[in-house]
Design a protein around this motif. Structure first.
Motif, short mmCIF file in Angstrom:
data_model
loop_
_atom_site.label_atom_id
_atom_site.label_comp_id
_atom_site.label_asym_id
_atom_site.label_seq_id
_atom_site.Cartn_x
_atom_site.Cartn_y
_atom_site.Cartn_z
N GLN A 85 -27.98 -3.93 -12.36
CA GLN A 85 -27.35 -2.65 -12.58
C GLN A 85 -27.54 -1.65 -11.11
OE1 GLN A 85 -25.59 -1.38 -15.12
NE2 GLN A 85 -26.02 -3.40 -16.05
N PRO A 86 -26.42 -0.94 -10.81
CA PRO A 86 -26.56 -0.47 -9.50
C PRO A 86 -27.71 0.57 -9.66
CG PRO A 86 -24.25 -0.22 -10.31
CD PRO A 86 -25.01 -0.82 -11.39
N LYS A 87 -28.56 0.66 -8.53
CA LYS A 87 -29.53 1.61 -8.39
C LYS A 87 -29.52 2.19 -6.93
CE LYS A 87 -34.54 1.77 -8.21
NZ LYS A 87 -35.82 1.08 -8.22
N ILE A 88 -29.61 3.64 -6.90
CA ILE A 88 -29.68 4.33 -5.62
C ILE A 88 -30.86 4.10 -4.75
CG2 ILE A 88 -29.39 6.68 -4.54
CD1 ILE A 88 -27.85 7.71 -6.61
N ILE A 89 -30.64 3.68 -3.62
CA ILE A 89 -31.84 3.45 -2.72
C ILE A 89 -31.95 4.41 -1.46
CG2 ILE A 89 -32.05 0.95 -3.43
CD1 ILE A 89 -30.50 -0.01 -1.01
N ASP A 90 -30.72 5.03 -1.19
CA ASP A 90 -30.89 5.91 0.18
C ASP A 90 -29.57 6.80 0.11
OD1 ASP A 90 -31.65 7.04 2.32
OD2 ASP A 90 -31.77 4.83 3.14
N SER A 91 -29.60 7.77 0.64
CA SER A 91 -28.47 8.79 0.54
C SER A 91 -28.56 9.43 2.07
CB SER A 91 -28.60 9.63 -0.28
OG SER A 91 -29.79 10.45 -0.25
N VAL A 92 -27.30 9.99 2.44
CA VAL A 92 -27.22 10.95 3.53
C VAL A 92 -26.13 11.93 3.40
CG1 VAL A 92 -25.61 9.31 4.76
CG2 VAL A 92 -26.99 10.73 6.13
N ALA A 93 -26.50 13.12 4.22
CA ALA A 93 -25.13 13.87 4.06
C ALA A 93 -24.19 13.80 5.02
CB ALA A 93 -25.83 15.63 4.07
N VAL A 94 -22.97 14.28 4.74
CA VAL A 94 -21.82 14.21 5.60
C VAL A 94 -22.09 15.28 6.52
CG1 VAL A 94 -19.35 14.27 5.92
CG2 VAL A 94 -20.34 13.20 3.79
N LYS A 95 -21.58 14.84 8.06
CA LYS A 95 -21.99 15.73 9.01
C LYS A 95 -20.63 15.33 10.06
CE LYS A 95 -24.54 17.93 12.54
NZ LYS A 95 -25.82 17.93 13.11
N ASP A 96 -19.71 16.70 10.32
CA ASP A 96 -18.65 16.37 11.01
C ASP A 96 -17.75 15.10 10.53
OD1 ASP A 96 -19.32 18.59 12.76
OD2 ASP A 96 -20.74 17.00 13.91
N GLU A 97 -17.52 15.04 9.29
CA GLU A 97 -16.84 13.93 8.75
C GLU A 97 -17.18 12.60 9.01
OE1 GLU A 97 -12.68 14.75 9.98
OE2 GLU A 97 -12.36 16.36 8.25
N GLN A 98 -18.47 12.53 9.09
CA GLN A 98 -19.22 11.22 9.56
C GLN A 98 -20.47 10.99 8.73
OE1 GLN A 98 -19.05 10.92 13.71
NE2 GLN A 98 -17.32 10.10 13.66
N PHE A 99 -20.85 9.81 8.63
CA PHE A 99 -22.40 9.41 8.12
C PHE A 99 -22.97 8.26 8.74
CE2 PHE A 99 -19.93 6.52 5.64
CZ PHE A 99 -20.74 5.57 5.38
N MET A 100 -24.20 8.16 8.67
CA MET A 100 -25.02 7.00 9.26
C MET A 100 -25.98 6.89 8.73
SD MET A 100 -26.08 5.63 13.00
CE MET A 100 -24.40 5.05 13.67
N LEU A 101 -26.58 5.55 8.42
CA LEU A 101 -27.87 5.30 7.77
C LEU A 101 -28.29 3.96 8.71
CD1 LEU A 101 -27.55 5.37 3.96
CD2 LEU A 101 -29.16 6.83 5.28
N GLU A 102 -29.61 4.34 9.03
CA GLU A 102 -30.19 2.92 9.49
C GLU A 102 -31.17 2.28 8.56
OE1 GLU A 102 -30.12 1.73 12.48
OE2 GLU A 102 -28.98 3.33 13.76
N LEU A 103 -31.20 1.17 8.37
CA LEU A 103 -31.85 0.30 7.16
C LEU A 103 -32.42 -0.77 7.94
CD1 LEU A 103 -28.62 0.18 5.05
CD2 LEU A 103 -30.68 1.67 4.52
N PRO A 104 -33.65 -1.22 7.23
CA PRO A 104 -34.42 -2.16 7.55
C PRO A 104 -33.75 -3.66 7.41
CG PRO A 104 -34.97 -1.58 5.27
CD PRO A 104 -33.94 -0.62 5.74
#
Length: 371
Positions: free
Chosen positions: A48-67
């Motif tokens: 089942q899908p489980k949320i593991i991270d999130s980030v807010a949109v800024k200047d119509e972009q997003f980025m997440l660094e992951l291990p």
């Protein structure tokens, strides 16, 4: 899990160089205001899908660094306030997204080898479904206008050819990519559409040990173990269920020299399209020892639709149903996940073939009766 690949659209994908450590996901979100949240989910131990991270949109972009990813997994991107999701596979490579606000599942993805293979596969599925739907539309037109039997048979043969080509393609993907997560999705799709369990098991056995430790692999193995009771060469599970008049009918009491156990329902359009073919084979070979027992997955309170479909389609053989939809105990016994589904039995109740349709059904019945 069986519904994951049906619910998403196919996206375009381009390859990307692999990074040495970890991975990142980033993307453009045109016309999405700052502060909206992008949620990253992955399949948990229960698939089942489980949320593991999130980030807010800024200047119509997003980025997440992951291990670093030790074992790849199916991941989903959701955007606050938007319907749908974007599918990708976690891998140690940068993954870039171009999000379409009005059609999230159609967003573009650019990733590594795992995602390139994933979207090649989904592109194949989309093309297959388009062709099959056209054939079924043409079949529906033919059957509702008393069409040419030869034209109907030709369309059925075309669909059978597409299904066979699809199976060959899926086997190739799984065999050539034993370490790729996509192979698990391919094998899951194969078992869900009724591919022979022994063939899927052989491909599963060839997967890497790391893949076999994932939750989806464990669920697939459990499914394969259940399917072993209805593999070709196994004795068909015995069952008893009520017919439309409420009389209990047992499989052992309706066995002929050759018997088709046909899982269907009044609401199932592909089943109804196949019924004329079964009627034709039954009428030609019943006197020679061919029997059919229909097991309906119609819903509670809709017995009238079941019986009307029997009458409308001229299905003159034995019928049973518990009117419990997918919870029908006979369907569960046979591990039915999709219909139409069918099992061809010899006179001793041994399964000799599964899911034969169109001309293939008549060919096999004739062969068995002439032995």
């Amino acid at each position: 899990m069986k519904q994951v690949l049906i619910a998403i659209a196919v996206l375009t994908v381009l390859g990307c160089a692999k990074e040495k450590e970890g991975f990142s996901i980033s993307g453009d979100l045109k016309n999405i205001e700052d502060g909206k949240m992008v949620f990253l989910s992955e399949l948990d131990a229960n698939n089942q899908p489980k949320i593991i991270d999130s980030v807010a949109v800024k200047d119509e972009q997003f980025m997440l660094e992951l291990p670093d990813v030790t074992n790849s997994n199916l991941n989903f991107l959701n955007v606050e306030g938007l319907r749908g999701n974007v599918l990708f596979i976690s891998e140690n490579a940068p993954i870039e997204f171009k999000i379409f606000k009005d059609s999230l599942p159609s967003s573009n993805v650019k990733g590594g080898k795992e995602n390139e293979l994933l979207y090649d596969y989904l592109g194949h599925i989309k093309e297959l479904n388009t062709k099959v739907m056209k054939i079924r539309t043409d079949l529906r037109t033919q059957t509702t206008t008393s069409g040419d039997p030869a034209a109907i048979a030709k369309l059925q043969k075309e669909e059978e050819g597409l299904r066979n080509s699809d199976l060959i393609y899926k086997k190739k993907v799984a065999k050539e990519n034993p370490e790729k997560y996509v192979s698990l999705l391919v094998l899951t799709d194969m078992i869900n559409v009724g591919a022979p369990a022994n063939e899927v098991r052989e491909l599963y056995d060839g997967l890497s040990e790391n893949l076999k430790q994932t939750s989806i692999a464990k669920m697939l193995k459990e499914n394969l173990d259940k399917r072993s009771v209805t593999e070709i060469g196994s004795k068909a599970p015995e069952f008893t269920a009520p017919n439309p008049e409420g009389k209990e009918i047992a499989l052992k009491d309706v066995l002929g020299k050759v018997t088709l156990v046909d899982f269907w329902a009044a609401w199932c359009k592909p089943c109804r399209l196949e019924n004329p073919n079964i009627v034709n084979v039954y009428n030609k070979y019943h006197d020679k020892g061919f029997n059919v027992i229909g097991v309906s997955l119609d819903r509670e309170g809709q017995k009238d639709k079941w019986t009307q479909a029997i009458e409308d389609d001229n299905l003159t053989w034995n019928h049973v149903s518990n009117l419990q939809f997918w919870n029908d105990p006979v369907a569960k016994m046979y591990n039915i996940r999709a219909i139409p589904a069918a099992f061809l039995l010899d006179e001793n109740g041994i399964i000799v073939a599964t899911n034969l349709r169109g001309e293939a059904l008549e060919t096999k019945v004739k062969e068995l009766l002439e032995k």
